[in-house]
Design an enzyme around this catalytic site. Structure first.
Site, short mmCIF file in Angstrom:
data_model
loop_
_atom_site.label_atom_id
_atom_site.label_comp_id
_atom_site.label_asym_id
_atom_site.label_seq_id
_atom_site.Cartn_x
_atom_site.Cartn_y
_atom_site.Cartn_z
CD GLN A 45 7.48 2.65 -2.22
OE1 GLN A 45 7.92 3.88 -2.08
NE2 GLN A 45 7.83 2.00 -3.31
NE ARG A 102 12.20 12.26 -1.96
CZ ARG A 102 11.34 11.79 -2.77
NH1 ARG A 102 11.83 10.72 -3.45
NH2 ARG A 102 9.94 11.88 -2.82
CG HIS A 145 6.31 8.89 -1.35
ND1 HIS A 145 7.63 8.91 -1.61
CD2 HIS A 145 6.07 7.68 -1.96
CE1 HIS A 145 8.15 8.29 -2.69
NE2 HIS A 145 7.07 7.31 -3.19
CG ASN A 189 7.02 11.09 -4.33
OD1 ASN A 189 8.11 11.17 -4.89
ND2 ASN A 189 6.42 9.78 -4.82
CD GLU A 190 7.00 9.42 -8.28
OE1 GLU A 190 6.09 8.66 -8.50
OE2 GLU A 190 8.12 9.25 -8.49
CG ASN A 316 11.09 11.39 -8.22
OD1 ASN A 316 12.08 12.05 -7.56
ND2 ASN A 316 9.95 10.89 -7.31
CE1 TYR A 318 12.96 4.86 -10.51
CE2 TYR A 318 11.33 6.84 -10.43
CZ TYR A 318 12.22 5.94 -9.87
OH TYR A 318 12.35 6.03 -8.59
CD GLU A 374 11.25 8.42 -6.02
OE1 GLU A 374 11.03 7.39 -7.07
OE2 GLU A 374 10.32 8.72 -5.28
CD1 TRP A 420 12.83 3.29 -6.32
CD2 TRP A 420 12.72 4.80 -4.81
NE1 TRP A 420 11.77 2.86 -5.52
CE2 TRP A 420 11.71 3.81 -4.49
CE3 TRP A 420 12.77 6.08 -3.75
CZ2 TRP A 420 10.59 3.89 -3.59
CZ3 TRP A 420 11.89 6.12 -2.78
CH2 TRP A 420 10.68 5.10 -2.53
CD GLU A 427 7.71 -0.11 -7.72
OE1 GLU A 427 8.26 0.60 -6.78
OE2 GLU A 427 7.32 0.84 -8.52
CD1 TRP A 428 5.08 2.48 -5.63
CD2 TRP A 428 3.54 2.47 -3.74
NE1 TRP A 428 5.50 3.33 -4.76
CE2 TRP A 428 4.42 3.42 -3.68
CE3 TRP A 428 2.57 2.17 -2.89
CZ2 TRP A 428 4.59 4.15 -2.52
CZ3 TRP A 428 2.91 3.09 -1.68
CH2 TRP A 428 3.65 4.09 -1.75
#
Ligand code: IFM
Length: 470
Positions: A45, A102, A145, A189-190, A316, A318, A374, A420, A427-428
């Protein structure tokens, strides 16, 4: 500008700062010096330099170069150019008083296709970590990640059991090279996103979409986590070892038993699917009622490997998702009208973070200490007269930090919080349109501008340190 008008502008901007200041209640855990406040990023990213110094292509290079996969055709080829600007970015991190950083290591930057080390790529992360140590900033390194080397995807990626063993080789190399420089390792990650968005609905790289794939991909990701954790323990005894899960709050659209079950199923699919194997050594049976016939192939000993003790769990968080029954075994999302949302369209719902943390504490006897690895939000920020006043983010961060404090008061062992993200970044599938940073990035000039939220966090940490004697 006259001296007077400069002074009045200065006090106007300070007035905003005072109104918005992070002032947790006097008994808040956030005042404790051992509650770590940090910022997070990830390699693909921010780094750019996608073909430099021997870096190999990753699945995200391939995916983002495929027309129609990423908004506006954006790619991570340049991103925030952090590979070249890392030193200034770490100065910024220090200026903002963050106590921990991180970041993630790009697997395709540090190993060639035969598994041999790439010295130039490794040197980049050594320099970064050495500087962080000099700055007195705690180092949290994520191994994966989402930037899987493309050559491994060409051999089946996470659908191929062998990838788990290649991941352990990579963890072995990194922990031998970087021992003593990393305070906390995070394997993955995730994994939910890697498995489900990458192999289930195809919204993320490698862009595959088959209902049978996500559970098998998840099993291999978690096996890779377990194998890597063994290697990290053997090579780097002093560091902490953990994994990062994205978790989702599901709430029922009505109090009917069917909708309540639907909300529970949402959380099984988002949370228990990852946390049960890690903390109970089994996949939740309900997952396979939701997705019949998708049980992964599990070999003897796999679940023990996956469920090896963790030193910490990264969470994480959101937003929440409001759901109703689909009349069968699943759930359907029912977006709530009139609620506050972010640039992503995600509902702002801090109570979800508190409730999930308390729920995990109740559900798992062996829940390890938690870091919020995050939390943050995207907004359409721009620089006006040299400033970025991100009022929605300021309120968002304060309310989520208060939710963490509420969970701590209910007995959950939360040790820190990472916003985050440090920088606006790639952003992907949404490319550069969605801005999650507490620091604004102008992608034409690569100029960094601290947003108001960053200044307020910095001020709070300074005040905390001053109260504690510096
Ligand atoms: O940007 C991502 C990050 O890479 C993983 N967690 C969610 C963030 C916001 O979508």
């Amino acid at each position: 500008m006259t001296h007077d008008s400069a002074a009045s502008q200065h006090s106007a901007s300070n007035a905003i700062l005072d109104d918005d200041a992070f002032t947790p209640s006097p008994d808040s855990a956030l005042w404790r010096r051992d509650f770590l406040l940090g910022a997070a990023t990830a390699s693909y990213q921010i780094e750019g330099a996608a073909t430099e110094d021997g870096r190999l292509p990753s699945i995200w290079d391939t995916f983002s170069a495929t027309p129609g996969k990423v908004l506006a055709g954006d790619t991570g080829a340049v991103a925030c150019d952090h590979y070249h600007r890392w030193s200034g970015d770490l100065d910024l991190l220090k200026d903002l008083n963050f106590e921990a950083y991180r970041f993630s290591i790009a697997w395709p930057r540090v190993m060639d296709a035969s598994g041999r080390p790439n010295p130039k790529g490794i040197a980049f992360y050594k320099r970064l970590l050495e500087r962080l140590k000099e700055q007195g900033i705690q180092t949290f390194a994520t191994l994966y990640h989402w930037d899987l080397p493309q050559h491994l995807e060409d051999r089946g990626g996470w659908l191929n059991r062998d990838t788990a063993y290649r991941f352990a080789d990579y963890a072995d190399l990194m922990s031998r090279e970087l021992t003593g420089l990393v305070d906390a390792w995070m394997t993955l990650n995730e994994p939910w996103c890697s498995a489900y968005l990458g192999y289930g609905n195809g919204h993320h790289a490698p862009g595959l979409s088959n209902p049978r794939y996500p559970t098998q991909a998840m099993h291999h990701l978690l096996l890779g986590h377990g194998l890597a954790t063994q290697v990290l323990r053997a090579n780097d005894a002093k560091s902490a070892k953990g994994i990062v899960a994205n978790v989702g709050r599901g709430t029922p659209n009505s109090q009917t038993p069917a909708d309540i079950t639907a909300a529970r199923r949402f959380e099984v699919q988002h949370n228990a699917w990852i946390l049960d194997p890690l903390l109970k050594g089994e996949y939740p049976a309900e997952l396979f009622e939701l997705w019949p016939g998708t049980e992964p192939l599990v070999l003897d000993g796999d679940m023990e490997t996956i469920a090896a003790p963790l030193d910490f769990l990264g969470i994480n968080y959101y937003f929440r998702t409001n759901v109703k029954s689909d009349g069968a075994h699943g759930y359907t999302e029912v977006p709530l009208p009139g609620v506050e949302r972010t640039q992503m369209g995600w509902e702002v719902y801090p109570d979800g973070l508190r409730d999930l943390l308390v729920g995990f504490h109740d559900a798992y006897d062996n829940l390890p200490p938690i870091y919020i690895t995050e939390n943050g939000m995207a907004s359409d920020d721009s620089v006006q007269d040299g400033e970025v006043v991100d009022a929605q983010r300021i309120a968002f961060l304060k309310r989520h930090l208060a939710a963490v404090d509420a969970a701590i008061k209910k007995g959950v062992d939360v040790r820190g919080y990472f916003v985050w993200s440090l920088l606006d970044n790639f952003e992907w599938a949404f490319g550069y349109e969605r801005r999650f940073g507490v620091v604004h990035v102008d992608y034409d000039t690569q100029k960094r501008t601290k947003k108001r939220s960053a200044e307020l966090i910095a001020r709070f940490i300074a005040e905390r340190n001053a109260r504690d004697g510096g």
